[in-house]
Write a protein that holds these residues in place. Structure first.
Motif, PDB file in Angstrom:
ATOM      1  N   GLU A   1       0.830  -1.211   0.000  1.00 52.47           N
ATOM      2  CA  GLU A   1       0.000   0.000   0.000  1.00 52.47           C
ATOM      3  C   GLU A   1       0.860   1.255   0.000  1.00 52.47           C
ATOM      4  OE1 GLU A   1      -2.518  -0.409   3.394  1.00 52.47           O
ATOM      5  OE2 GLU A   1      -4.006  -1.586   2.300  1.00 52.47           O
TER       6      GLU A   1
ATOM      7  N   ASN B   1     -11.397 -10.152  -3.923  1.00 53.67           N
ATOM      8  CA  ASN B   1     -12.633  -9.372  -4.088  1.00 53.67           C
ATOM      9  C   ASN B   1     -12.504  -8.005  -3.427  1.00 53.67           C
ATOM     10  OD1 ASN B   1     -13.982 -11.306  -5.569  1.00 53.67           O
ATOM     11  ND2 ASN B   1     -14.866 -12.284  -3.763  1.00 53.67           N
ATOM     12  N   LEU B   2     -11.915  -7.972  -2.241  1.00 55.51           N
ATOM     13  CA  LEU B   2     -11.709  -6.708  -1.546  1.00 55.51           C
ATOM     14  C   LEU B   2     -10.730  -5.816  -2.316  1.00 55.51           C
ATOM     15  CD1 LEU B   2     -12.146  -4.987   1.041  1.00 55.51           C
ATOM     16  CD2 LEU B   2     -10.109  -6.120   1.942  1.00 55.51           C
ATOM     17  N   LEU B   3      -9.642  -6.419  -2.794  1.00 55.52           N
ATOM     18  CA  LEU B   3      -8.647  -5.639  -3.531  1.00 55.52           C
ATOM     19  C   LEU B   3      -9.210  -5.107  -4.849  1.00 55.52           C
ATOM     20  CD1 LEU B   3      -5.452  -7.782  -2.923  1.00 55.52           C
ATOM     21  CD2 LEU B   3      -5.959  -5.524  -1.974  1.00 55.52           C
ATOM     22  N   GLN B   4     -10.095  -5.856  -5.459  1.00 51.75           N
ATOM     23  CA  GLN B   4     -10.694  -5.400  -6.712  1.00 51.75           C
ATOM     24  C   GLN B   4     -11.506  -4.120  -6.480  1.00 51.75           C
ATOM     25  OE1 GLN B   4     -13.314  -8.208  -8.601  1.00 51.75           O
ATOM     26  NE2 GLN B   4     -13.205  -7.137 -10.558  1.00 51.75           N
ATOM     27  N   GLN B   5     -12.110  -4.012  -5.318  1.00 53.78           N
ATOM     28  CA  GLN B   5     -12.907  -2.830  -5.006  1.00 53.78           C
ATOM     29  C   GLN B   5     -12.049  -1.647  -4.569  1.00 53.78           C
ATOM     30  OE1 GLN B   5     -15.628  -4.215  -2.052  1.00 53.78           O
ATOM     31  NE2 GLN B   5     -16.682  -5.603  -3.449  1.00 53.78           N
ATOM     32  N   THR B   6     -10.871  -1.920  -3.977  1.00 56.44           N
ATOM     33  CA  THR B   6     -10.079  -0.835  -3.398  1.00 56.44           C
ATOM     34  C   THR B   6      -8.915  -0.375  -4.268  1.00 56.44           C
ATOM     35  OG1 THR B   6      -8.755  -2.431  -2.149  1.00 56.44           O
ATOM     36  CG2 THR B   6     -10.673  -1.459  -1.043  1.00 56.44           C
ATOM     37  N   LEU B   7      -8.340  -1.262  -5.049  1.00 55.69           N
ATOM     38  CA  LEU B   7      -7.187  -0.883  -5.876  1.00 55.69           C
ATOM     39  C   LEU B   7      -7.627  -0.201  -7.160  1.00 55.69           C
ATOM     40  CD1 LEU B   7      -4.840  -4.004  -5.675  1.00 55.69           C
ATOM     41  CD2 LEU B   7      -4.566  -1.825  -4.512  1.00 55.69           C
ATOM     42  N   GLN B   8      -6.697   0.542  -7.742  1.00 58.26           N
ATOM     43  CA  GLN B   8      -6.936   1.114  -9.058  1.00 58.26           C
ATOM     44  C   GLN B   8      -7.044  -0.037 -10.050  1.00 58.26           C
ATOM     45  OE1 GLN B   8      -3.511   3.505  -9.739  1.00 58.26           O
ATOM     46  NE2 GLN B   8      -4.019   4.989  -8.146  1.00 58.26           N
TER      47      GLN B   8
END
Length: 151
Positions: A83, A113-120
């Protein structure tokens, strides 16, 4: 007529301020370049930056996968480092560290799934592309399974 003269005065003031700022920049740039240590410091800074970039990329030491505390510490460390690197714009190394964390995660699908929502989007796609390359590094880093581990 008064409106036109105030615009001209404002334009002249802006031009004078711009010229003063440009002169300030040129003067201090000249001072910096005339410093005898400037080139030495510049080369050292570039060398340190290059070494830091190359050392963070491939010196990842994976924990023993049987030690849950070590795996958890490693996971949190890799997520945090990833991060931080993404925040400063180092997409390549940031994605590598997040990929290491996903690889040791107990529930990688939930994390993805969480990273897909938070990352560019470009960072997430790069992560998905790099994940298959992480698994062989973990296998190389972990000692061979002993017979008592297999049931």
């Amino acid at each position: 007529m008064e409106m036109l003269s105030s615009r001209v005065a404002l334009g002249i003031a802006a031009g004078v301020c711009g010229t003063l700022f440009l002169g300030y920049c040129i003067y201090f740039d000249h001072q910096r370049h005339s410093d005898p240590e400037f080139k030495k410091k510049l080369h050292e800074r570039r060398r340190a930056k290059k070494m830091a970039a190359s050392s963070t990329k491939r010196t990842t030491v994976f924990p023993d996968m049987k030690d849950h505390e070590a795996v958890q510490r490693f996971f949190l460390q890799e997520i945090q480092l990833g991060e931080e690197l993404l925040a400063v714009g180092d997409l390549e190394n940031g994605v590598d560290h997040i990929g290491n964390a996903v690889a040791v995660c107990g529930q990688p699908n939930d994390l993805l799934n969480l990273l897909q929502q938070t990352l560019q989007p470009q960072a997430f796609h790069l992560l998905i592309q790099r994940l298959p390359a992480v698994a062989p590094r973990i296998v190389k880093a972990t000692p061979a399974m002993q017979e008592e581990d297999v049931e």
